[in-house]
Design a protein around this motif. Sequence first.
Motif, short mmCIF file in Angstrom:
data_model
loop_
_atom_site.label_atom_id
_atom_site.label_comp_id
_atom_site.label_asym_id
_atom_site.label_seq_id
_atom_site.Cartn_x
_atom_site.Cartn_y
_atom_site.Cartn_z
N LEU A 59 0.83 -1.20 0.00
CA LEU A 59 0.00 0.00 0.00
C LEU A 59 0.87 1.25 0.00
CD1 LEU A 59 -2.74 -1.16 2.51
CD2 LEU A 59 -3.11 -0.57 0.10
N PHE A 60 1.96 1.23 0.75
CA PHE A 60 2.88 2.35 0.77
C PHE A 60 3.43 2.62 -0.63
CE2 PHE A 60 7.41 3.54 0.91
CZ PHE A 60 7.28 4.85 1.37
N HIS A 61 3.93 1.57 -1.29
CA HIS A 61 4.50 1.76 -2.62
C HIS A 61 3.44 2.16 -3.64
CE1 HIS A 61 8.67 0.89 -1.93
NE2 HIS A 61 8.31 -0.11 -1.16
N SER A 62 2.25 1.65 -3.50
CA SER A 62 1.16 2.08 -4.39
C SER A 62 0.83 3.55 -4.16
CB SER A 62 -0.09 1.23 -4.15
OG SER A 62 0.15 -0.11 -4.52
N LYS A 71 -1.83 11.64 -8.69
CA LYS A 71 -3.12 11.23 -8.13
C LYS A 71 -3.07 11.38 -6.61
CE LYS A 71 -3.53 7.90 -11.88
NZ LYS A 71 -3.49 6.47 -12.22
N SER A 72 -3.05 12.63 -6.14
CA SER A 72 -2.78 12.91 -4.74
C SER A 72 -3.84 12.34 -3.80
CB SER A 72 -2.60 14.40 -4.51
OG SER A 72 -3.74 15.11 -4.93
N GLU A 73 -5.11 12.46 -4.10
CA GLU A 73 -6.14 11.93 -3.20
C GLU A 73 -6.07 10.42 -3.10
OE1 GLU A 73 -7.98 13.60 -0.98
OE2 GLU A 73 -6.88 15.35 -1.71
N GLU A 74 -5.81 9.76 -4.22
CA GLU A 74 -5.63 8.30 -4.21
C GLU A 74 -4.43 7.94 -3.34
OE1 GLU A 74 -4.37 4.68 -7.23
OE2 GLU A 74 -5.32 6.46 -8.09
N ALA A 75 -3.35 8.69 -3.48
CA ALA A 75 -2.15 8.43 -2.69
C ALA A 75 -2.43 8.60 -1.20
CB ALA A 75 -1.02 9.38 -3.11
N LEU A 76 -3.10 9.67 -0.83
CA LEU A 76 -3.41 9.90 0.58
C LEU A 76 -4.27 8.77 1.14
CD1 LEU A 76 -4.09 13.74 0.56
CD2 LEU A 76 -2.02 12.56 1.30
N ASN A 77 -5.23 8.30 0.37
CA ASN A 77 -6.08 7.19 0.82
C ASN A 77 -5.27 5.91 0.98
OD1 ASN A 77 -8.46 8.66 1.05
ND2 ASN A 77 -8.97 8.37 -1.11
N LEU A 78 -4.35 5.64 0.05
CA LEU A 78 -3.50 4.46 0.16
C LEU A 78 -2.60 4.55 1.38
CD1 LEU A 78 -2.72 4.05 -3.62
CD2 LEU A 78 -3.83 2.31 -2.18
N TYR A 79 -2.03 5.74 1.63
CA TYR A 79 -1.19 5.92 2.81
C TYR A 79 -2.01 5.73 4.09
CZ TYR A 79 2.62 7.88 -0.06
OH TYR A 79 3.64 8.07 -0.95
N ARG A 80 -3.21 6.25 4.11
CA ARG A 80 -4.06 6.06 5.31
C ARG A 80 -4.35 4.58 5.53
NH1 ARG A 80 -6.63 11.03 3.17
NH2 ARG A 80 -6.05 12.68 4.63
#
Length: 181
Positions: A59-62, A71-80
């Motif tokens: 998830l971190f690497h994704s 894709k910042s919002e997608e990234a923030l959701n994956l980090y969460r």
Amino acid sequence: LGATRSWEQGLQTPDGAGWAPARSRIDADPDSWKNDPSVWEANRIYAGRGARGEGRLALFHSGYAAMRAGKSEEALNLYRRALRFRPLAWYVEPLETCLADALFELGRYEEAVEEYRRILGINPNYARARLGLARSIESLGREDEARAEYERFVRVWKDADRDGWDLMFVRKRLAGSARRP
């Protein structure tokens, strides 16, 4: 296992580059990691060895790939999602600050401050989180508060790499000779 060994080599390099080779592969092709079986296989193997947080690393690497792809919002959701897993004993640092670092990179400094403070509540001696907090506060224009955090960073970092970019950056900040981030 060949893919997993390749993945592990990307994470643990003899020159101390850490996960930089993996990051370079993501930078070259951000979407490549979404379906890369070596990421998921490495997580499965490490979980089988008793490592906590199966899926956290993938998830971190994704999330990193999503940030690089804009894709910042997608990234923030994956980090969460990644941070819902307990930290991996063998690979904590860059994962624990991923959300805070992304928020900082996106200019969402108030949210970054909150996330860095959450991390420092767990480990007040986590120097890189302290540095991120100081930079976020400085970006908000709160110079005195940022200076206090930079000074805390120096106290925590006192026995670490004296020539590291982090310490050199902070010394310049404290000397007042560098521009704002």
